[in-house]
Design an enzyme around this catalytic site. Structure first.
Site, PDB file in Angstrom:
ATOM      1  CG  LEU A 197      -1.690   1.334   1.444  1.00  0.00           C
ATOM      2  CD1 LEU A 197      -2.718   1.530   0.336  1.00  0.00           C
ATOM      3  CD2 LEU A 197      -2.360   1.356   2.818  1.00  0.00           C
ATOM      4  CB  ILE A 199      -0.303   6.462   2.340  1.00  0.00           C
ATOM      5  CG1 ILE A 199      -0.861   5.173   2.929  1.00  0.00           C
ATOM      6  CG2 ILE A 199      -1.183   7.652   2.747  1.00  0.00           C
ATOM      7  CD1 ILE A 199      -0.915   5.151   4.446  1.00  0.00           C
ATOM      8  CD1 TRP A 203       1.791  13.524 -11.739  1.00  0.00           C
ATOM      9  CD2 TRP A 203       3.301  14.186 -10.237  1.00  0.00           C
ATOM     10  NE1 TRP A 203       1.493  14.825 -11.405  1.00  0.00           N
ATOM     11  CE2 TRP A 203       2.409  15.270 -10.487  1.00  0.00           C
ATOM     12  CE3 TRP A 203       4.331  14.391  -9.325  1.00  0.00           C
ATOM     13  CZ2 TRP A 203       2.525  16.506  -9.861  1.00  0.00           C
ATOM     14  CZ3 TRP A 203       4.455  15.615  -8.692  1.00  0.00           C
ATOM     15  CH2 TRP A 203       3.558  16.661  -8.968  1.00  0.00           C
ATOM     16  N   GLY A 204       3.264   8.414  -9.578  1.00  0.00           N
ATOM     17  CA  GLY A 204       3.313   6.983  -9.856  1.00  0.00           C
ATOM     18  C   GLY A 204       4.665   6.312  -9.891  1.00  0.00           C
ATOM     19  CB  THR A 221      -3.557  10.101  -5.001  1.00  0.00           C
ATOM     20  OG1 THR A 221      -3.309  11.522  -5.041  1.00  0.00           O
ATOM     21  CG2 THR A 221      -4.404   9.741  -6.218  1.00  0.00           C
ATOM     22  CB  ILE A 222      -7.204  13.107  -1.982  1.00  0.00           C
ATOM     23  CG1 ILE A 222      -6.043  13.826  -1.291  1.00  0.00           C
ATOM     24  CG2 ILE A 222      -7.739  11.991  -1.099  1.00  0.00           C
ATOM     25  CD1 ILE A 222      -6.423  14.487   0.032  1.00  0.00           C
ATOM     26  CB  SER A 223      -3.797  14.892  -6.322  1.00  0.00           C
ATOM     27  OG  SER A 223      -3.506  15.601  -7.515  1.00  0.00           O
ATOM     28  CD  GLN A 226       0.248  14.343  -7.064  1.00  0.00           C
ATOM     29  OE1 GLN A 226      -0.332  13.838  -6.113  1.00  0.00           O
ATOM     30  NE2 GLN A 226       1.500  14.774  -6.988  1.00  0.00           N
ATOM     31  CB  CYS A 387      12.916  24.158   0.724  1.00  0.00           C
ATOM     32  SG  CYS A 387      11.174  24.512   1.090  1.00  0.00           S
TER      33      CYS A 387
END
Length: 409
Positions: A197, A199, A203-204, A221-223, A226, A387
């Protein structure tokens, strides 16, 4: 500012009017900068800073606007001033090189006598940014659904949007990203036949790599953006992956390995217990977990956990970086899991971000043609450099963390 920019960036187009706070910001900034190895230059020839002629240079183009933004909101105004063009880098100065000395001194740059006033400066996290099921989708869409074509302009061909793991100075970004993915899969014990799994699909790239090992892969995903591209990439790679548009809280089943790359930062402190308890619930007996997580030192996390900063306002709404201690405490309190192995990729992330920024700037004309304006360009330049500087000086780090049930280790 153009009318379009004004409508799109109201907080940038209008300079706050805070004369008293602006004077206070100027009074605080000058002695602070004079202890940092940089050069701050103004149009009238005034110079601040402890750096010599070769030190990174920050050019204050519009001093009045710069100090007004800094006075109005210390944590957010500095980045907004860069977005607005109130300040920029001097000729030959790299933005991350300029920001690094500040990042290195971030916990001490404000005099200790003034740090007790932090409670009056920090803004609370907006309620709208809570990572509930509905809120998480909105927060993810705000960043990851900007445009697949945008991300393709600065990511490597694997479309990996997380820290790479470089083996050498000569290694290219794409192979370093695949090495990072293999590190995660190895930590989680993914082999032929493993029920995996993931989470956070991205993009895979990880799902493809796991499927190529012969694993049975479910990725969530929830995009929507994507998901569409990931499905296309699965077909092109000739792999069978079960991609589900579902929140992690709603997943069912049992898995031998659970992996999640730089997802915890988008979960939110309120939901860390749910996130890890869900992983614990879904992990089959004898299974292993591997997550890649951006972290900060625990004392810094405790000071910043409830404050609203530039990165949350403009880049990752609802985002919060945990500490290793916070992760350990959450696991102990809410799961049967414990961290059993870890490796740091902090310096690798600094290099990854630098390469992304180079590609972003190199391909700016194409990105601009996609409908992204100059303010967006400066926002992303600041984000990537900000960053990079943080990882470079160790203010933040990133770890691959293996987790399992101690009695099964």
């Amino acid at each position: 500012m153009t009318q379009l920019a004004t409508a799109r960036w109201p907080g940038i187009a209008h300079t706050p009017r805070t004369p008293v706070k602006a004077r206070a910001a100027k009074a605080i900034l000058r002695p602070t900068v004079n202890s940092v190895p940089v050069r701050l230059t103004f149009a009238d020839g005034t110079r601040w800073g402890a750096g010599g002629p070769q030190a990174p240079e920050m050019q204050v183009v519009r001093p009045k606007a710069f100090f007004s933004r800094l006075g109005a909101d210390t944590k957010i105004g500095f980045g907004e001033a860069y977005m607005a063009g109130d300040w920029t880098t001097g000729e030959g100065t790299d933005l991350a090189d300029l920001l690094a000395p500040f990042a290195e001194r971030l916990t001490t740059i404000v005099p200790e006598s003034l740090q007790r006033f932090r409670v009056f400066v920090d803004k609370k996290l907006p309620h709208a940014h809570r990572n509930s099921v509905e809120g998480s989708k909105k927060n993810i869409e705000a960043h990851y659904d900007l445009s697949n074509d945008l991300f393709a302009q600065f990511l490597d061909p694997s479309m990996s949007y997380s820290a790479a793991w470089f083996e050498s100075a000569e290694q290219d970004l794409e192979s370093a990203q695949l090495r990072k993915i293999d590190g995660i899969l190895d930590q989680a014990g993914v082999t032929e036949g493993s029920r995996v799994l993931e989470i956070g699909s991205g993009w895979g790239a990880l799902a493809i790599r796991a499927a190529q090992r012969g694993a049975k892969v479910t990725t969530i995903t929830i995009s929507n953006e994507q998901a569409a591209l990931a499905e296309q990439r699965f077909a092109e790679a000739g792999v069978d992956v079960d991609l589900q548009l579902v929140d992690y809280r709603d997943v069912t089943g049992q898995y031998d390995a659970i992996v999640s790359v730089e997802m915890i930062e988008a979960v939110g402190e309120e939901y860390w217990p749910t996130y890890f308890a869900t992983i614990d619930r879904l992990l089959a007996p004898g299974g292993k977990v591997s997550i890649q997580a951006i972290t900060m030192e625990h004392h810094r996390y405790l000071k910043t956990r409830n404050s609203f900063g530039w990165i949350q306002k403009y880049i990752f709404p609802g985002g919060l970086i945990p500490s290793l201690t916070a992760i350990d405490q959450t696991l102990a309190a809410h799961t049967s899991l414990a961290v059993s192995d870890r490796r740091s990729l902090g310096q690798d992330y600094a290099r990854t971000l630098h390469e992304w920024r180079d590609s972003f700037n190199r391909n700016w004309e194409t990105i601009n043609a996609q409908g992204f304006d100059e303010t967006f360009r400066r926002m992303w330049e600041f984000y990537l450099a900000y960053c990079e500087a943080g990882f470079r000086v160790g203010y933040i780090d990133v770890y691959q963390l293996q987790m399992q049930r101690p009695q099964e280790a």
